[in-house]
Design a protein around this motif. Structure first.
Motif, PDB file in Angstrom:
ATOM      1  N   LYS A   1       0.578  -1.450   0.167  1.00 35.35           N
ATOM      2  CA  LYS A   1      -0.088   0.029   0.412  1.00 35.35           C
ATOM      3  C   LYS A   1       1.138   1.057   0.295  1.00 35.35           C
ATOM      4  O   LYS A   1       0.265   1.887  -0.959  1.00 35.35           O
ATOM      5  CB  LYS A   1      -1.282  -0.108   1.337  1.00 35.35           C
ATOM      6  N   PHE A   2       2.267   1.284   0.591  1.00 30.86           N
ATOM      7  CA  PHE A   2       2.288   2.094   1.203  1.00 30.86           C
ATOM      8  C   PHE A   2       3.407   2.650  -0.824  1.00 30.86           C
ATOM      9  O   PHE A   2       3.627   3.791  -1.016  1.00 30.86           O
ATOM     10  CB  PHE A   2       4.164   2.016   1.334  1.00 30.86           C
ATOM     11  N   LEU A   3       4.058   1.250  -1.258  1.00 26.18           N
ATOM     12  CA  LEU A   3       4.975   1.872  -2.220  1.00 26.18           C
ATOM     13  C   LEU A   3       3.446   2.199  -3.430  1.00 26.18           C
ATOM     14  O   LEU A   3       3.701   3.536  -4.394  1.00 26.18           O
ATOM     15  CB  LEU A   3       4.843  -0.127  -3.186  1.00 26.18           C
ATOM     16  N   ARG A   4       2.193   2.071  -3.314  1.00 28.68           N
ATOM     17  CA  ARG A   4       1.133   2.335  -3.969  1.00 28.68           C
ATOM     18  C   ARG A   4       1.178   3.341  -3.974  1.00 28.68           C
ATOM     19  O   ARG A   4       1.251   4.443  -5.122  1.00 28.68           O
ATOM     20  CB  ARG A   4       0.548   1.584  -3.942  1.00 28.68           C
ATOM     21  N   LYS A   5       1.164   4.073  -3.046  1.00 29.68           N
ATOM     22  CA  LYS A   5       1.210   5.743  -2.330  1.00 29.68           C
ATOM     23  C   LYS A   5       1.725   6.239  -2.678  1.00 29.68           C
ATOM     24  O   LYS A   5       1.625   7.672  -3.605  1.00 29.68           O
ATOM     25  CB  LYS A   5       0.575   5.788  -1.509  1.00 29.68           C
ATOM     26  N   THR A   6       2.753   5.222  -2.472  1.00 33.86           N
ATOM     27  CA  THR A   6       3.658   6.491  -2.852  1.00 33.86           C
ATOM     28  C   THR A   6       4.153   7.187  -4.864  1.00 33.86           C
ATOM     29  O   THR A   6       4.136   8.062  -5.203  1.00 33.86           O
ATOM     30  CB  THR A   6       5.006   6.066  -2.608  1.00 33.86           C
ATOM     31  N   ARG A   7       3.573   5.417  -5.408  1.00 35.15           N
ATOM     32  CA  ARG A   7       3.364   5.700  -6.930  1.00 35.15           C
ATOM     33  C   ARG A   7       2.461   7.228  -7.445  1.00 35.15           C
ATOM     34  O   ARG A   7       2.903   7.761  -8.389  1.00 35.15           O
ATOM     35  CB  ARG A   7       3.772   4.398  -7.705  1.00 35.15           C
ATOM     36  N   GLU A   8       1.765   7.033  -6.189  1.00 34.23           N
ATOM     37  CA  GLU A   8       0.411   7.570  -6.996  1.00 34.23           C
ATOM     38  C   GLU A   8       0.631   9.335  -6.407  1.00 34.23           C
ATOM     39  O   GLU A   8       0.011  10.163  -7.485  1.00 34.23           O
ATOM     40  CB  GLU A   8      -0.646   7.435  -6.563  1.00 34.23           C
ATOM     41  N   ASN A   9       1.532   9.211  -5.341  1.00 34.74           N
ATOM     42  CA  ASN A   9       1.410  10.703  -5.244  1.00 34.74           C
ATOM     43  C   ASN A   9       2.894  10.744  -4.716  1.00 34.74           C
ATOM     44  O   ASN A   9       3.188  11.099  -3.543  1.00 34.74           O
ATOM     45  CB  ASN A   9       0.418  11.459  -4.636  1.00 34.74           C
ATOM     46  N   PRO A  10       4.035  10.856  -5.107  1.00 30.88           N
ATOM     47  CA  PRO A  10       5.725  10.848  -5.044  1.00 30.88           C
ATOM     48  C   PRO A  10       5.709  11.814  -4.140  1.00 30.88           C
ATOM     49  O   PRO A  10       7.023  12.139  -3.667  1.00 30.88           O
ATOM     50  CB  PRO A  10       6.170  10.644  -6.587  1.00 30.88           C
ATOM     51  N   MET A  11       5.103  13.745  -4.299  1.00 28.90           N
ATOM     52  CA  MET A  11       5.501  14.680  -3.706  1.00 28.90           C
ATOM     53  C   MET A  11       5.334  14.396  -1.798  1.00 28.90           C
ATOM     54  O   MET A  11       6.406  15.469  -1.666  1.00 28.90           O
ATOM     55  CB  MET A  11       4.521  15.812  -4.743  1.00 28.90           C
ATOM     56  N   VAL A  12       4.106  13.382  -2.118  1.00 29.05           N
ATOM     57  CA  VAL A  12       3.842  13.652  -0.022  1.00 29.05           C
ATOM     58  C   VAL A  12       5.380  12.793   0.331  1.00 29.05           C
ATOM     59  O   VAL A  12       5.703  13.844   1.438  1.00 29.05           O
ATOM     60  CB  VAL A  12       2.909  13.456   0.010  1.00 29.05           C
ATOM     61  N   PRO A  13       5.810  11.548   0.626  1.00 30.71           N
ATOM     62  CA  PRO A  13       6.998  11.330   1.198  1.00 30.71           C
ATOM     63  C   PRO A  13       8.223  11.948   0.505  1.00 30.71           C
ATOM     64  O   PRO A  13       9.026  12.918   1.304  1.00 30.71           O
ATOM     65  CB  PRO A  13       7.719  10.053   0.552  1.00 30.71           C
TER      66      PRO A  13
ATOM     67  N   GLY B   1      11.537  15.685   3.573  1.00 31.98           N
ATOM     68  CA  GLY B   1      11.985  17.457   3.860  1.00 31.98           C
ATOM     69  C   GLY B   1      11.827  18.192   5.610  1.00 31.98           C
ATOM     70  O   GLY B   1      12.322  18.092   6.045  1.00 31.98           O
ATOM     71  N   THR B   2      10.768  17.602   5.709  1.00 27.97           N
ATOM     72  CA  THR B   2      10.103  17.976   7.409  1.00 27.97           C
ATOM     73  C   THR B   2      10.995  17.107   7.844  1.00 27.97           C
ATOM     74  O   THR B   2      11.389  17.941   9.166  1.00 27.97           O
ATOM     75  CB  THR B   2       8.816  18.018   7.184  1.00 27.97           C
ATOM     76  N   ALA B   3      10.797  15.967   7.940  1.00 23.43           N
ATOM     77  CA  ALA B   3      12.046  15.610   9.031  1.00 23.43           C
ATOM     78  C   ALA B   3      13.349  15.806   9.000  1.00 23.43           C
ATOM     79  O   ALA B   3      14.118  16.553  10.192  1.00 23.43           O
ATOM     80  CB  ALA B   3      11.652  14.122   9.074  1.00 23.43           C
ATOM     81  N   ALA B   4      14.066  16.201   7.922  1.00 22.21           N
ATOM     82  CA  ALA B   4      15.021  16.928   7.874  1.00 22.21           C
ATOM     83  C   ALA B   4      15.448  17.823   8.839  1.00 22.21           C
ATOM     84  O   ALA B   4      16.110  18.270   9.203  1.00 22.21           O
ATOM     85  CB  ALA B   4      16.062  16.699   6.639  1.00 22.21           C
ATOM     86  N   ALA B   5      14.475  18.624   8.267  1.00 20.60           N
ATOM     87  CA  ALA B   5      14.119  19.648   8.478  1.00 20.60           C
ATOM     88  C   ALA B   5      14.205  20.368  10.284  1.00 20.60           C
ATOM     89  O   ALA B   5      15.305  20.803  10.675  1.00 20.60           O
ATOM     90  CB  ALA B   5      13.495  21.366   7.926  1.00 20.60           C
ATOM     91  N   LEU B   6      13.757  19.773  10.622  1.00 23.00           N
ATOM     92  CA  LEU B   6      13.434  19.160  11.513  1.00 23.00           C
ATOM     93  C   LEU B   6      14.598  18.506  12.396  1.00 23.00           C
ATOM     94  O   LEU B   6      14.817  19.515  13.488  1.00 23.00           O
ATOM     95  CB  LEU B   6      12.132  18.497  12.272  1.00 23.00           C
ATOM     96  N   THR B   7      15.089  17.550  12.256  1.00 29.71           N
ATOM     97  CA  THR B   7      16.492  17.100  12.937  1.00 29.71           C
ATOM     98  C   THR B   7      16.992  17.658  12.902  1.00 29.71           C
ATOM     99  O   THR B   7      17.938  17.951  13.939  1.00 29.71           O
ATOM    100  CB  THR B   7      17.123  15.614  12.240  1.00 29.71           C
ATOM    101  N   TYR B   8      17.832  18.227  11.509  1.00 32.40           N
ATOM    102  CA  TYR B   8      19.055  18.993  11.853  1.00 32.40           C
ATOM    103  C   TYR B   8      18.878  20.616  12.441  1.00 32.40           C
ATOM    104  O   TYR B   8      19.721  21.275  13.713  1.00 32.40           O
ATOM    105  CB  TYR B   8      19.180  20.031  10.381  1.00 32.40           C
ATOM    106  N   GLY B   9      17.725  21.242  12.332  1.00 32.90           N
ATOM    107  CA  GLY B   9      17.486  21.905  13.569  1.00 32.90           C
ATOM    108  C   GLY B   9      17.380  21.864  14.739  1.00 32.90           C
ATOM    109  O   GLY B   9      17.824  22.971  16.176  1.00 32.90           O
TER     110      GLY B   9
END
Length: 106
Positions: free
Chosen positions: A38-50, A55-63
């Motif tokens: 399901k994760f792979l199917r949803k990622t193929r349908e809308n790759p911008m969300v992951p 990006g959100t997780a990386a900015a939070l972690t580095y911040g």
């Protein structure tokens, strides 16, 4: 109040089976999907969300790392970057919903 329409003649009611509703399919996919599928199917349908989530997780972690090290200016910049990445993710979700709604219409 209108009386309910007549029942369509067909197979007798079977309590062990789900009801058959004309024009309705409970799932487009016949076999049950695992989480990974399901994760792979949803990622193929809308790759911008992951991408936005990463990006959100990386900015939070580095911040948080910069905050821990005492670099308050860079930490503030990363928190602002995190907000922008969250906005990107929400926009990607909304655009994906709009695209799927338009696809189902046609």
């Amino acid at each position: 109040m209108a009386a309910p329409g007549p029942l369509t003649p067909g197979a007798p009611f079977e309590p062990s089976q789900p009801p058959v509703i004309e024009g309705f399919s409970p799932s487009i996919y016949s076999p049950p999907e695992s989480f990974k599928e399901k994760f792979l199917r949803k990622t193929r349908e809308n790759p911008m969300v992951p991408i936005g989530c990463l990006g959100t997780a990386a900015a939070l972690t580095y911040g948080l790392y910069c905050f821990h090290r005492g670099q308050s200016h860079r930490s503030q910049l990363m928190m602002r970057t995190r907000i922008a990445a969250q906005g990107f993710t929400v926009a990607a979700i909304l655009l994906g919903l709009a695209a799927s709604a338009m696809k189902s219409r046609s």
